[in-house]
Design a protein around this motif. Structure first.
Motif, PDB file in Angstrom:
ATOM      1  N   GLY A 171      -8.988  -7.814  -4.562  1.00 46.86           N
ATOM      2  CA  GLY A 171      -7.815  -7.625  -5.399  1.00 46.86           C
ATOM      3  C   GLY A 171      -6.885  -8.813  -5.380  1.00 46.86           C
ATOM      4  N   ASP A 172      -6.632  -9.365  -4.194  1.00 46.65           N
ATOM      5  CA  ASP A 172      -5.726 -10.510  -4.105  1.00 46.65           C
ATOM      6  C   ASP A 172      -6.344 -11.766  -4.710  1.00 46.65           C
ATOM      7  OD1 ASP A 172      -3.555  -9.232  -3.081  1.00 46.65           O
ATOM      8  OD2 ASP A 172      -3.879  -9.813  -1.003  1.00 46.65           O
ATOM      9  N   LEU A 173      -7.644 -11.909  -4.617  1.00 49.22           N
ATOM     10  CA  LEU A 173      -8.278 -13.072  -5.243  1.00 49.22           C
ATOM     11  C   LEU A 173      -8.269 -12.953  -6.764  1.00 49.22           C
ATOM     12  CD1 LEU A 173     -11.241 -13.839  -2.829  1.00 49.22           C
ATOM     13  CD2 LEU A 173      -9.174 -15.181  -3.207  1.00 49.22           C
ATOM     14  N   GLU A 174      -8.374 -11.744  -7.279  1.00 53.44           N
ATOM     15  CA  GLU A 174      -8.235 -11.556  -8.723  1.00 53.44           C
ATOM     16  C   GLU A 174      -6.824 -11.939  -9.160  1.00 53.44           C
ATOM     17  OE1 GLU A 174      -9.127  -8.131 -12.100  1.00 53.44           O
ATOM     18  OE2 GLU A 174      -8.456  -7.513 -10.104  1.00 53.44           O
ATOM     19  N   ALA A 175      -5.832 -11.549  -8.358  1.00 50.86           N
ATOM     20  CA  ALA A 175      -4.449 -11.913  -8.662  1.00 50.86           C
ATOM     21  C   ALA A 175      -4.254 -13.428  -8.576  1.00 50.86           C
ATOM     22  CB  ALA A 175      -3.503 -11.207  -7.697  1.00 50.86           C
ATOM     23  N   ALA A 176      -4.847 -14.046  -7.562  1.00 54.57           N
ATOM     24  CA  ALA A 176      -4.725 -15.498  -7.404  1.00 54.57           C
ATOM     25  C   ALA A 176      -5.363 -16.236  -8.576  1.00 54.57           C
ATOM     26  CB  ALA A 176      -5.375 -15.939  -6.088  1.00 54.57           C
ATOM     27  N   ARG A 177      -6.465 -15.706  -9.079  1.00 56.88           N
ATOM     28  CA  ARG A 177      -7.127 -16.324 -10.237  1.00 56.88           C
ATOM     29  C   ARG A 177      -6.215 -16.267 -11.451  1.00 56.88           C
ATOM     30  NH1 ARG A 177     -10.698 -19.803  -9.992  1.00 56.88           N
ATOM     31  NH2 ARG A 177     -11.979 -18.543  -8.594  1.00 56.88           N
ATOM     32  N   SER A 178      -5.498 -15.156 -11.616  1.00 57.05           N
ATOM     33  CA  SER A 178      -4.543 -15.037 -12.711  1.00 57.05           C
ATOM     34  C   SER A 178      -3.418 -16.054 -12.561  1.00 57.05           C
ATOM     35  CB  SER A 178      -3.975 -13.620 -12.749  1.00 57.05           C
ATOM     36  OG  SER A 178      -2.949 -13.500 -13.711  1.00 57.05           O
ATOM     37  N   LEU A 179      -2.947 -16.234 -11.334  1.00 52.89           N
ATOM     38  CA  LEU A 179      -1.870 -17.188 -11.073  1.00 52.89           C
ATOM     39  C   LEU A 179      -2.320 -18.625 -11.291  1.00 52.89           C
ATOM     40  CD1 LEU A 179      -0.470 -15.583  -7.815  1.00 52.89           C
ATOM     41  CD2 LEU A 179       0.843 -15.911  -9.913  1.00 52.89           C
ATOM     42  N   ALA A 180      -3.562 -18.915 -10.930  1.00 47.89           N
ATOM     43  CA  ALA A 180      -4.051 -20.295 -10.972  1.00 47.89           C
ATOM     44  C   ALA A 180      -4.259 -20.802 -12.391  1.00 47.89           C
ATOM     45  CB  ALA A 180      -5.359 -20.412 -10.179  1.00 47.89           C
TER      46      ALA A 180
ATOM     47  N   SER B 128       1.615  -8.163 -14.200  1.00 40.98           N
ATOM     48  CA  SER B 128       0.536  -7.193 -14.409  1.00 40.98           C
ATOM     49  C   SER B 128       1.065  -6.108 -15.331  1.00 40.98           C
ATOM     50  CB  SER B 128       0.108  -6.558 -13.078  1.00 40.98           C
ATOM     51  OG  SER B 128      -0.207  -7.543 -12.108  1.00 40.98           O
ATOM     52  N   ALA B 129       0.372  -5.873 -16.436  1.00 43.66           N
ATOM     53  CA  ALA B 129       0.834  -4.884 -17.411  1.00 43.66           C
ATOM     54  C   ALA B 129      -0.234  -3.814 -17.605  1.00 43.66           C
ATOM     55  CB  ALA B 129       1.158  -5.560 -18.742  1.00 43.66           C
ATOM     56  N   PHE B 130       0.219  -2.587 -17.858  1.00 41.12           N
ATOM     57  CA  PHE B 130      -0.718  -1.484 -18.080  1.00 41.12           C
ATOM     58  C   PHE B 130      -0.016  -0.376 -18.858  1.00 41.12           C
ATOM     59  CE2 PHE B 130       1.540  -0.779 -14.166  1.00 41.12           C
ATOM     60  CZ  PHE B 130       1.760   0.592 -14.073  1.00 41.12           C
TER      61      PHE B 130
ATOM     62  N   VAL C 154      -5.264  -2.674 -18.778  1.00 40.77           N
ATOM     63  CA  VAL C 154      -4.634  -3.505 -17.737  1.00 40.77           C
ATOM     64  C   VAL C 154      -4.809  -4.979 -18.090  1.00 40.77           C
ATOM     65  CG1 VAL C 154      -4.657  -4.135 -15.297  1.00 40.77           C
ATOM     66  CG2 VAL C 154      -5.046  -1.753 -15.985  1.00 40.77           C
ATOM     67  N   VAL C 155      -3.713  -5.722 -18.040  1.00 41.99           N
ATOM     68  CA  VAL C 155      -3.734  -7.153 -18.333  1.00 41.99           C
ATOM     69  C   VAL C 155      -3.022  -7.891 -17.204  1.00 41.99           C
ATOM     70  CG1 VAL C 155      -2.990  -8.985 -19.900  1.00 41.99           C
ATOM     71  CG2 VAL C 155      -3.768  -6.796 -20.835  1.00 41.99           C
ATOM     72  N   LEU C 156      -3.744  -8.801 -16.550  1.00 46.55           N
ATOM     73  CA  LEU C 156      -3.158  -9.663 -15.526  1.00 46.55           C
ATOM     74  C   LEU C 156      -2.939 -11.029 -16.147  1.00 46.55           C
ATOM     75  CD1 LEU C 156      -5.517  -8.751 -12.535  1.00 46.55           C
ATOM     76  CD2 LEU C 156      -3.460  -7.548 -13.320  1.00 46.55           C
ATOM     77  N   GLU C 157      -1.703 -11.477 -16.145  1.00 44.27           N
ATOM     78  CA  GLU C 157      -1.389 -12.754 -16.783  1.00 44.27           C
ATOM     79  C   GLU C 157      -0.328 -13.469 -15.957  1.00 44.27           C
ATOM     80  OE1 GLU C 157      -0.149 -14.580 -21.162  1.00 44.27           O
ATOM     81  OE2 GLU C 157      -0.260 -12.430 -20.859  1.00 44.27           O
TER      82      GLU C 157
ATOM     83  N   ARG D  98       6.325  -7.316 -12.181  1.00 45.11           N
ATOM     84  CA  ARG D  98       6.615  -8.730 -11.908  1.00 45.11           C
ATOM     85  C   ARG D  98       5.863  -9.219 -10.679  1.00 45.11           C
ATOM     86  NH1 ARG D  98      13.026  -8.323 -12.046  1.00 45.11           N
ATOM     87  NH2 ARG D  98      12.934 -10.549 -11.521  1.00 45.11           N
ATOM     88  N   ILE D  99       4.714  -8.625 -10.423  1.00 46.36           N
ATOM     89  CA  ILE D  99       3.830  -9.025  -9.338  1.00 46.36           C
ATOM     90  C   ILE D  99       2.400  -9.015  -9.878  1.00 46.36           C
ATOM     91  CG2 ILE D  99       5.225  -8.355  -7.342  1.00 46.36           C
ATOM     92  CD1 ILE D  99       3.892  -5.653  -7.390  1.00 46.36           C
ATOM     93  N   PRO D 100       1.536  -9.927  -9.401  1.00 47.74           N
ATOM     94  CA  PRO D 100       0.178  -9.999  -9.936  1.00 47.74           C
ATOM     95  C   PRO D 100      -0.808  -9.179  -9.124  1.00 47.74           C
ATOM     96  CG  PRO D 100       0.591 -11.918  -8.571  1.00 47.74           C
ATOM     97  CD  PRO D 100       1.840 -11.067  -8.509  1.00 47.74           C
ATOM     98  N   GLY D 101      -1.764  -8.549  -9.814  1.00 49.01           N
ATOM     99  CA  GLY D 101      -2.850  -7.903  -9.097  1.00 49.01           C
ATOM    100  C   GLY D 101      -3.143  -6.491  -9.554  1.00 49.01           C
ATOM    101  N   ARG D 102      -4.427  -6.218  -9.773  1.00 51.10           N
ATOM    102  CA  ARG D 102      -4.848  -4.891 -10.228  1.00 51.10           C
ATOM    103  C   ARG D 102      -4.544  -3.831  -9.177  1.00 51.10           C
ATOM    104  NH1 ARG D 102      -8.303  -3.603 -14.340  1.00 51.10           N
ATOM    105  NH2 ARG D 102      -8.668  -5.831 -14.579  1.00 51.10           N
ATOM    106  N   HIS D 103      -4.671  -4.167  -7.907  1.00 52.23           N
ATOM    107  CA  HIS D 103      -4.399  -3.175  -6.870  1.00 52.23           C
ATOM    108  C   HIS D 103      -2.918  -2.819  -6.825  1.00 52.23           C
ATOM    109  CE1 HIS D 103      -4.101  -7.172  -5.358  1.00 52.23           C
ATOM    110  NE2 HIS D 103      -3.904  -6.864  -4.111  1.00 52.23           N
TER     111      HIS D 103
END
Length: 289
Positions: free
Chosen positions: A170-179, A88-90, A81-84, A105-110
């Motif tokens: 999960g959403d904070l992990e996604a936000a970190r990827s976005l930031a 999100s790719a897997f 899994v790669v969040l960039e 085309r959306i961010p987040g491991r969840h």
């Protein structure tokens, strides 16, 4: 066509941590009769605590159980899994066979796990992987799930419905990827007194993944207030220096608090299931002034 159910096990695993496995197994056991009309159940697993499996291993259960997750013993797995940025790719592995890579085309491991569960359901309904992948890769998200509200002066504002500890993380992990190299500034509104009483400390711990945290008071919804259970309980559990955490009980004061903390390159994220969704546009209005 057969009926196939997708069951997100997140809430049960939270109860497992709170109550202990025995109580959770009883809880799951009460749910099983409702699933008897299904041909199969895809269980979306979060983390490495699939405590429900003992309950669904009963030989009298008539439906097929398909565990889907990142764990090595999941039947349908997401690996590598790669969040960039906003993607999100897997790679999908079904019963040991690698099927291919999916890029959402959306961010987040969840959201990876949500997509994996949907894909697993399609596979068990004998749909081709390529068609399932094309459908998932065309999906651009939905309202109140890491929804971009706008950008002003390099500050991007997102809104999301997360209100439980696992969702917050999960959403904070996604936000970190976005930031990227920017910071994550989050405002969180606890939802329900009963939920905050049980999970308030865990909520605060999850919020510690942000750089700046603003906690509102509890959104009461259908419950009565409890002076012993407020947003201060959550704010007090955030493992960040005191100057980076604020309890702001009046929602009207929150937009200005967020603007004061944000700077160009940051992601501002509003989290919660209540009225906090109103704050994002107000933050953008203040940033424009």
């Amino acid at each position: 066509a057969g009926l196939l159910v997708i069951w997100n096990i997140t809430g049960v695993q939270q109860l497992s941590d709170l109550l202990g496995t025995g109580d959770v197994l009883t809880f799951v056991g009460h749910l099983l009769p409702a699933l008897e009309s299904a041909e199969g159940v895809v269980v979306e697993e979060h983390g490495d605590r699939p405590d429900y499996r003992e309950a669904v291993s009963d030989p009298q259960i008539s439906f097929e159980v398909v565990p889907a997750g990142e764990g090595e013993d999941a039947e349908v797995r997401a690996v590598d899994v790669v969040l960039e940025g906003g993607t999100s790719a897997f790679t999908v592995v079904d019963r040991g066979v690698e099927l291919g890579r999916v890029t959402l085309r959306i961010p987040g491991r969840h959201y990876v796990l949500d997509a994996l569960a949907a894909l697993a359901a399609g596979l068990r309904l004998h749909q081709p992987f390529e068609g399932l992948r094309a459908g998932l890769e065309s999906f651009t998200g939905t309202g109140r799930r890491m929804e971009l509200k706008g950008e002003v002066d390099g500050v991007r504002v997102y809104d999301s419905y997360a209100h439980q500890p696992i969702e917050i993380a999960g959403d904070l992990e996604a936000a970190r990827s976005l930031a990227g190299e920017g910071r994550v500034v989050v405002a969180y509104q606890p939802h329900l007194v009963s939920r905050t009483r049980l999970f308030g400390h865990a909520m605060g711990e999850a919020l510690g993944a942000a750089d700046e945290v603003v906690v509102l008071d509890v959104y009461l919804a259908r419950e009565d207030p409890d002076p012993e259970v407020t947003g201060a309980l959550v704010a007090g559990a955030v493992p960040l220096p005191p100057e980076r955490v604020a309890f702001v009980p009046d929602q009207a004061d929150v937009p200005a608090e967020l603007v004061a903390r944000a700077r160009p390159g940051d992601v501002v994220l509003t989290l919660g299931a209540g009225s906090i969704t109103e704050i994002g546009p107000q933050v953008l209005d203040l940033l424009r002034r």
